[in-house]
Design a protein around this motif. Structure first.
Motif, PDB file in Angstrom:
ATOM      1  N   ALA A 116       0.852  -1.184   0.000  1.00 44.19           N
ATOM      2  CA  ALA A 116       0.000   0.000   0.000  1.00 44.19           C
ATOM      3  C   ALA A 116       0.891   1.239   0.000  1.00 44.19           C
ATOM      4  O   ALA A 116       2.041   1.157   0.437  1.00 44.19           O
ATOM      5  N   PRO A 117       0.402   2.393  -0.426  1.00 45.66           N
ATOM      6  CA  PRO A 117      -0.929   2.608  -1.004  1.00 45.66           C
ATOM      7  C   PRO A 117      -1.040   1.996  -2.409  1.00 45.66           C
ATOM      8  O   PRO A 117      -0.050   1.517  -2.955  1.00 45.66           O
ATOM      9  N   ARG A 118      -2.268   2.033  -2.952  1.00 45.02           N
ATOM     10  CA  ARG A 118      -2.524   1.396  -4.248  1.00 45.02           C
ATOM     11  C   ARG A 118      -3.335   2.314  -5.162  1.00 45.02           C
ATOM     12  O   ARG A 118      -4.546   2.121  -5.330  1.00 45.02           O
ATOM     13  N   LEU A 119      -2.702   3.315  -5.729  1.00 40.93           N
ATOM     14  CA  LEU A 119      -3.418   4.104  -6.739  1.00 40.93           C
ATOM     15  C   LEU A 119      -3.715   3.182  -7.912  1.00 40.93           C
ATOM     16  O   LEU A 119      -2.924   2.285  -8.210  1.00 40.93           O
ATOM     17  N   PRO A 120      -4.838   3.394  -8.592  1.00 39.46           N
ATOM     18  CA  PRO A 120      -5.238   2.457  -9.649  1.00 39.46           C
ATOM     19  C   PRO A 120      -4.111   2.184 -10.641  1.00 39.46           C
ATOM     20  O   PRO A 120      -3.514   3.106 -11.181  1.00 39.46           O
ATOM     21  N   SER A 126      -1.573   6.066 -15.013  1.00 41.06           N
ATOM     22  CA  SER A 126      -1.494   6.005 -13.564  1.00 41.06           C
ATOM     23  C   SER A 126      -0.438   6.997 -13.088  1.00 41.06           C
ATOM     24  O   SER A 126       0.159   7.728 -13.897  1.00 41.06           O
ATOM     25  N   TRP A 127      -0.205   7.038 -11.792  1.00 41.88           N
ATOM     26  CA  TRP A 127       0.663   8.060 -11.227  1.00 41.88           C
ATOM     27  C   TRP A 127       1.363   7.475 -10.011  1.00 41.88           C
ATOM     28  O   TRP A 127       0.756   6.719  -9.247  1.00 41.88           O
ATOM     29  N   GLU A 128       2.632   7.824  -9.876  1.00 42.24           N
ATOM     30  CA  GLU A 128       3.403   7.278  -8.759  1.00 42.24           C
ATOM     31  C   GLU A 128       4.271   8.378  -8.162  1.00 42.24           C
ATOM     32  O   GLU A 128       4.975   9.090  -8.880  1.00 42.24           O
ATOM     33  N   LEU A 129       4.225   8.517  -6.840  1.00 39.96           N
ATOM     34  CA  LEU A 129       5.066   9.496  -6.138  1.00 39.96           C
ATOM     35  C   LEU A 129       6.413   8.858  -5.839  1.00 39.96           C
ATOM     36  O   LEU A 129       6.478   7.760  -5.294  1.00 39.96           O
ATOM     37  N   GLN A 130       7.489   9.562  -6.187  1.00 41.78           N
ATOM     38  CA  GLN A 130       8.822   8.983  -5.954  1.00 41.78           C
ATOM     39  C   GLN A 130       9.602   9.712  -4.880  1.00 41.78           C
ATOM     40  O   GLN A 130      10.418   9.120  -4.190  1.00 41.78           O
ATOM     41  N   LYS A 131       9.359  11.010  -4.729  1.00 42.56           N
ATOM     42  CA  LYS A 131      10.073  11.758  -3.694  1.00 42.56           C
ATOM     43  C   LYS A 131       9.301  13.027  -3.380  1.00 42.56           C
ATOM     44  O   LYS A 131       8.711  13.637  -4.272  1.00 42.56           O
ATOM     45  N   PHE A 132       9.333  13.421  -2.105  1.00 40.12           N
ATOM     46  CA  PHE A 132       8.664  14.667  -1.731  1.00 40.12           C
ATOM     47  C   PHE A 132       9.374  15.304  -0.550  1.00 40.12           C
ATOM     48  O   PHE A 132       9.737  14.620   0.413  1.00 40.12           O
ATOM     49  N   TYR A 133       9.571  16.598  -0.639  1.00 40.50           N
ATOM     50  CA  TYR A 133      10.174  17.351   0.460  1.00 40.50           C
ATOM     51  C   TYR A 133       9.595  18.751   0.458  1.00 40.50           C
ATOM     52  O   TYR A 133       9.461  19.377  -0.590  1.00 40.50           O
ATOM     53  N   ALA A 134       9.203  19.252   1.628  1.00 46.45           N
ATOM     54  CA  ALA A 134       8.707  20.629   1.702  1.00 46.45           C
ATOM     55  C   ALA A 134       9.076  21.216   3.057  1.00 46.45           C
ATOM     56  O   ALA A 134       8.928  20.556   4.091  1.00 46.45           O
ATOM     57  N   ASP A 156     -10.986  -2.082  -8.871  1.00 54.51           N
ATOM     58  CA  ASP A 156     -10.019  -1.036  -9.203  1.00 54.51           C
ATOM     59  C   ASP A 156     -10.757   0.304  -9.338  1.00 54.51           C
ATOM     60  O   ASP A 156     -11.949   0.344  -9.680  1.00 54.51           O
ATOM     61  N   ALA A 157     -10.036   1.382  -9.072  1.00 53.12           N
ATOM     62  CA  ALA A 157     -10.453   2.746  -9.442  1.00 53.12           C
ATOM     63  C   ALA A 157     -11.864   3.127  -9.004  1.00 53.12           C
ATOM     64  O   ALA A 157     -12.566   3.832  -9.715  1.00 53.12           O
ATOM     65  N   GLU A 158     -12.260   2.661  -7.812  1.00 50.25           N
ATOM     66  CA  GLU A 158     -13.534   3.129  -7.249  1.00 50.25           C
ATOM     67  C   GLU A 158     -13.491   4.635  -7.068  1.00 50.25           C
ATOM     68  O   GLU A 158     -14.463   5.345  -7.324  1.00 50.25           O
ATOM     69  N   GLU A 159     -12.326   5.120  -6.626  1.00 48.74           N
ATOM     70  CA  GLU A 159     -12.193   6.553  -6.305  1.00 48.74           C
ATOM     71  C   GLU A 159     -12.307   7.438  -7.537  1.00 48.74           C
ATOM     72  O   GLU A 159     -12.500   8.633  -7.422  1.00 48.74           O
TER      73      GLU A 159
END
Ligand SMILES: [Zn+2]
Length: 525
Positions: free
Chosen positions: A59-63, A98-106, A362-365
């Motif tokens: 998890a998480p599991r974006l479609p 689809s979409w995947e987050l690889q890095k985040f900084y703020a 899949d992809a209920e959201e």
């Protein structure tokens, strides 16, 4: 004695009289089997183990993201291990990118250093590199106000909303349905309710949406670096979903992140004192390049009755999640309940008359994309008004997707004929807190595509717990906010419902369906 109770006693008495007159058929309930289901479900539950895998590991599991596919393959393996048949990731049609987050900084770096609690919005692009610069607060009241910003926002870090209301909340975080709530739910809603087009609230909403659209258009045209939005929650909780399109080739929106209200408000208050705020933000995110075939996860406990085994009873929840938490309550809980219900029946050696099929959607959201595709392929193609062979063979579909609260009853979805049946099924599990059948409809989840083509699709009434206040689409939708005792109860009742639907002589009665009528709206998600 209160009057609800009197009304209730009257209804119960009336039901008993009608039953004795044979107006409603008596359900044949296998109570020794119920005792076995209760023992296996309540005392030997394996749901906790499943939840760790679904809510911590896969998890998480974006479609259709790599994480979704990996989790689906694990789930198929798990179903095979249990001895279920036809376990597979079944394609239903194209989902899109689809979409995947690889890095985040703020972080805020001036006037003081503060790491920010936040998440990028899904389906928004990355920032290429670390963006450093002053926070720019724009608060247009009208579309005309936007003119003053033209030519001034290239590469900027932009905030478009003012200080968020964070007054102290004295209401409890979690709630359970009280007897009075359930009594109210049994009664029909007042006719003619809801907001009508043209009402003042509706006008306000339209104006706000139009302004927001104009703001987004300006920010995109200006080429802003990143948009920073408040997270709607408290205690560092942020609610974040999508900021862009899954359609292949659709225009990229501006990069956008959502940060905790407490951090957002601090930045806004400093800016309002005319003191500059410096921010540093980096997002690395990846869109899948090609259209992907979307897949649902399916598995079966085959039926054995020569005449009924081609008929189906289905159960499920949705397998996709949002990205900031792990989708524990939305809807890892539903997937775990469905699988555990099958485990209970399989462990007891149940040989169902009808085939029991689990489907994790899949992809209920994104608007029930997986379940709609499945219904189109297996049951009824709305566009072609074409009935598929399995249409006449589905006894019922039971969905679980309103958080991790236990089952308190079921929505009959305007199907009067199933009310006395469900009431009889719930009779011997009243002590577990599930007793209410309401004729009302509920929306917002995967039983709707079934319901929309006249198939008996149902969602349970569940206790809310912290769903609306804390977890639904937030970064706090994680394992620790699941209620395992509630889910153990839910899986046990799910197993009992599915068992009854698989064993009774007839399929569940259907309500009237006109294939030529307009499709109903899909409702909120
Ligand atoms: Zn959901």
């Amino acid at each position: 004695m209160n009057k609800h109770l009197t009304a209730r006693s009257f209804l119960v008495a009336l039901l008993l009289v009608l039953l004795s007159l044979g107006v409603f058929a008596q359900e044949k309930l296998d109570l020794p089997m119920l005792d076995r289901i209760r023992t296996e479900g309540l005392n030997n539950s394996k749901i906790t183990d499943l939840l760790v895998y679904l809510c911590d590991i896969y998890a998480p599991r974006l479609p259709d993201s790599p994480q979704y596919v990996q989790a689906g393959e694990w789930m198929v393996g798990k179903a095979k291990e249990l001895g279920l048949a036809n376990a597979a990731m079944e394609a239903y049609g194209p989902f899109g990118r689809s979409w995947e987050l690889q890095k985040f900084y703020a972080a805020m770096t001036a006037p003081q250093y503060l790491p920010l609690i936040g998440y990028p919005k899904a389906w928004t692009p990355g920032t290429n590199s670390v963006i450093k610069g002053p926070a720019v607060l724009i608060q247009p009241r009208t579309i005309a106000d936007l003119d003053q910003y033209k030519g001034k926002l290239k590469g900027a870090i932009v905030l478009t909303q003012g200080e968020q209301d964070m007054s102290i909340s004295f209401d409890p975080m979690a709630s359970r349905l009280q007897p009075s709530d359930l009594d109210k739910l049994i009664l029909a809603p007042e006719p003619g309710g809801g907001r009508r087009p043209g009402s003042p609230q509706m006008g306000d909403m339209m104006a706000r949406a139009q302004l927001q659209q104009a703001v987004n258009k300006l920010l995109k045209a200006e080429g802003v670096g990143v948009i920073v939005e408040p997270g709607r929650g408290k205690f560092g909780t942020i609610f974040v979903s999508s900021g862009g399109s899954r359609t292949k080739g659709a225009e990229m929106p501006s990069p956008a992140i959502v940060i905790a209200n407490e951090h957002y408000n601090r930045i806004v208050r400093i800016l309002q004192k005319n003191i500059p705020v410096e921010l540093e933000i980096e997002v690395q995110a990846r869109f899948t390049a090609d259209d992907l075939q979307g897949t649902n996860v399916v598995a079966e406990l085959p039926g054995v009755d020569p005449k009924l085994k081609t008929q189906l009873v289905m159960l499920g929840g949705h397998f996709d999640t949002w990205h900031s938490g792990t989708g524990a309550t939305d809807d890892g809980a539903g997937c775990a309940v469905a699988f555990e219900a099958l485990r209970i029946l399989k462990t007891l050696g149940v040989k169902p008359r009808r085939t029991i099929r689990m489907a994790l959607w899949d992809a209920e959201e994104q608007g029930f994309v997986g379940s709609r595709g499945y219904v189109t392929n297996h049951f009824f193609d709305r566009a072609k008004k074409e009935k598929k062979p399995e249409y006449d063979k589905l006894a019922a579909y039971f969905n679980f997707d309103n958080g991790s609260g236990k089952i308190r009853g079921i929505y009959a979805q305007s199907n009067s004929a199933v009310v006395p049946i469900f009431e009889q099924w719930l009779g011997p599990v009243r002590d577990l807190g599930a007793a209410t059948v309401t004729l009302r409809n509920t929306g917002g989840t995967d039983h709707l595509p079934f319901d929309a083509v006249g198939l008996p699709g149902f969602q349970f009434i569940q206790d809310d717990l912290e769903y609306d206040t804390l977890t639904h689409h937030s970064n706090m939708d994680v394992y620790d906010h699941l209620s395992r005792p509630d889910l153990i109860q839910a899986a046990t009742i799910m197993a009992w419902f599915v068992y009854n639907a698989a064993m009774r002589d007839e399929m569940l009665p259907r309500k009237f369906f006109d294939p030529n009528a307009q499709a109903p709206g899909r409702g909120p998600m």
